[in-house]
Design a protein around this motif. Sequence first.
Motif, PDB file in Angstrom:
ATOM      1  N   ASN A 101     -60.596 -20.371  27.047  1.00 52.21           N
ATOM      2  CA  ASN A 101     -61.213 -21.703  27.129  1.00 52.21           C
ATOM      3  C   ASN A 101     -60.352 -22.648  27.940  1.00 52.21           C
ATOM      4  OD1 ASN A 101     -63.601 -21.520  25.718  1.00 52.21           O
ATOM      5  ND2 ASN A 101     -62.637 -21.846  23.736  1.00 52.21           N
TER       6      ASN A 101
ATOM      7  N   LEU B 224     -60.541 -21.866  31.556  1.00 51.08           N
ATOM      8  CA  LEU B 224     -61.809 -22.304  32.139  1.00 51.08           C
ATOM      9  C   LEU B 224     -61.849 -23.816  32.292  1.00 51.08           C
ATOM     10  CD1 LEU B 224     -64.369 -20.010  30.277  1.00 51.08           C
ATOM     11  CD2 LEU B 224     -63.950 -20.031  32.739  1.00 51.08           C
ATOM     12  N   GLU B 225     -61.341 -24.515  31.298  1.00 51.17           N
ATOM     13  CA  GLU B 225     -61.290 -25.973  31.397  1.00 51.17           C
ATOM     14  C   GLU B 225     -60.486 -26.389  32.624  1.00 51.17           C
ATOM     15  OE1 GLU B 225     -61.478 -26.881  26.557  1.00 51.17           O
ATOM     16  OE2 GLU B 225     -59.595 -27.060  27.655  1.00 51.17           O
TER      17      GLU B 225
ATOM     18  N   MET C 143     -59.870 -24.638  35.324  1.00 48.40           N
ATOM     19  CA  MET C 143     -60.586 -24.253  36.532  1.00 48.40           C
ATOM     20  C   MET C 143     -61.676 -25.270  36.846  1.00 48.40           C
ATOM     21  SD  MET C 143     -60.825 -20.179  35.696  1.00 48.40           S
ATOM     22  CE  MET C 143     -62.215 -19.862  36.782  1.00 48.40           C
TER      23      MET C 143
ATOM     24  N   ARG D  66     -57.973 -33.163  27.433  1.00 47.81           N
ATOM     25  CA  ARG D  66     -56.606 -33.450  27.862  1.00 47.81           C
ATOM     26  C   ARG D  66     -56.141 -34.810  27.373  1.00 47.81           C
ATOM     27  NH1 ARG D  66     -57.676 -28.899  28.492  1.00 47.81           N
ATOM     28  NH2 ARG D  66     -57.562 -27.683  30.406  1.00 47.81           N
TER      29      ARG D  66
ATOM     30  N   ASN E   7     -67.101 -20.899  25.677  1.00 44.65           N
ATOM     31  CA  ASN E   7     -66.713 -20.182  26.901  1.00 44.65           C
ATOM     32  C   ASN E   7     -67.867 -20.085  27.871  1.00 44.65           C
ATOM     33  OD1 ASN E   7     -64.039 -19.519  26.536  1.00 44.65           O
ATOM     34  ND2 ASN E   7     -64.497 -17.691  25.358  1.00 44.65           N
TER      35      ASN E   7
ATOM     36  N   LEU F   3     -68.587 -23.353  29.496  1.00 40.62           N
ATOM     37  CA  LEU F   3     -67.584 -23.674  30.519  1.00 40.62           C
ATOM     38  C   LEU F   3     -67.781 -22.818  31.764  1.00 40.62           C
ATOM     39  CD1 LEU F   3     -64.346 -24.077  28.358  1.00 40.62           C
ATOM     40  CD2 LEU F   3     -65.419 -25.851  29.747  1.00 40.62           C
TER      41      LEU F   3
ATOM     42  N   PHE G  78     -68.469 -24.326  35.389  1.00 41.49           N
ATOM     43  CA  PHE G  78     -67.601 -23.963  36.520  1.00 41.49           C
ATOM     44  C   PHE G  78     -68.424 -23.404  37.678  1.00 41.49           C
ATOM     45  CE2 PHE G  78     -65.140 -20.635  38.727  1.00 41.49           C
ATOM     46  CZ  PHE G  78     -64.143 -21.420  39.271  1.00 41.49           C
TER      47      PHE G  78
END
Lengths: 196, 196
Positions: A132, A135-136, A138, B93, B132, B135, B139
């Motif tokens: 995860n 992927l985040e 990316m 983040r 997943n 994401l 992406f």
Amino acid sequence: MSLQIDMENFIQYFSGNKLSIDSTNFEKFGLKAKLKHYQKGQQLITQGQPAPKLFFLVKGIVRYMSVSPEGKEFTQSFASAPSLSGSTRAMTRNVDALFSIEALDDVICLEFEWQVFFEQMKSQPGFLSAYNRLLENMFIKKEEREYAFVQQSAEQRYLTFLDRNPQLRDKISLKMIASHIGITPIALSRIRNKLK
Amino acid sequence: MSLQIDMENFIQYFSGNKLSIDSTNFEKFGLKAKLKHYQKGQQLITQGQPAPKLFFLVKGIVRYMSVSPEGKEFTQSFASAPSLSGSTRAMTRNVDALFSIEALDDVICLEFEWQVFFEQMKSQPGFLSAYNRLLENMFIKKEEREYAFVQQSAEQRYLTFLDRNPQLRDKISLKMIASHIGITPIALSRIRNKLK
DNA sequence: TGCTTCACTAAACCTAGGTTAATTACCCTC
DNA sequence: GAGGGTAATTAACCTAGGTTTAGTGAAGCA
């Protein structure tokens, strides 16, 4: 370079991404990976073909690139060891790759079948979270790139590229940088000339 | 519209993404969500401010947009109910949002604190896989967009947009489409004129 | 030594799309 | 129904970057 050492790097890499797996636990998995060597110029995966493999780069640099129907090259990104490499889309959706991955120097890597890899790993505690996280990251990178293409000039994108990829500076040609920031080599040459 | 029905939608949405959670299991979680209503024009999150929230859109359409230092608007994307919404970067983040999310009509949504949501959900079987999957899709979409910006003309991007978002066609202004495909409204007007 | 190929640069010219400004067509609200 | 906003269009002009062509220098090879 022994396979053992490679697995250590691999574990290290994932640890950096908050995956806690002890290496003994991991060893049996190692049997499924092939240690491969690619010469400069060879392709790890090829645009338009199935690309079910995940690579863990142990040494070297690769470039993700595609050629448009009109013959124009585009460099999606670069990756240097140690890092994971592959086409998320092609691996996970079982479709043909939209880009090639090509070795920019001699590359040593571990090669996994994504489906097998994922099946085995998803039960490992921490793996899905690490994936995860990956992927985040990316996704966030692509977001930044999207923004740069729309809001910044070619010159700004070039400067940002240099700033963020000092280790690539002498490894890759002007042509590749140009095709990464979305302009022609001629335009990049003009920018360089203007900057100096 | 009862909260119960909203949770059903939510579960349904995740089920579509291969998450198998039974709704009773899910109920205790529901208590942590706030049902919110945003008027057309209001912002769910704001550029430059913390945005720790995850939204599940029950009704309505939103737009992800940012304003550059020079004052130019850019529309990252649109999302219409039912779907999840929020800034991956800001939520995960813990940094300020790089874009705002603004309601394009009356929006009803469930609001979660991402940290709490993630902590609770990550132990639910299937959740991490579903996340997943989400994401990966996000992406892949950004990858396609990156490719379009570099390899396609504005006209091609406009036609692709119309093709893929028929439901948005009458809901959003020319200005927003233009800022989504990375050109000025004037340029888009020219393209429209040329096409008809 | 010459021949070829490839990376880069340079100059002349072209074009997609940006910029500025004016015009029309709407909604609003008073 | 007169003003004020905003959305869209059109035209004139401008510019960043593309295209074509040519030239230089270094690398590889017979």
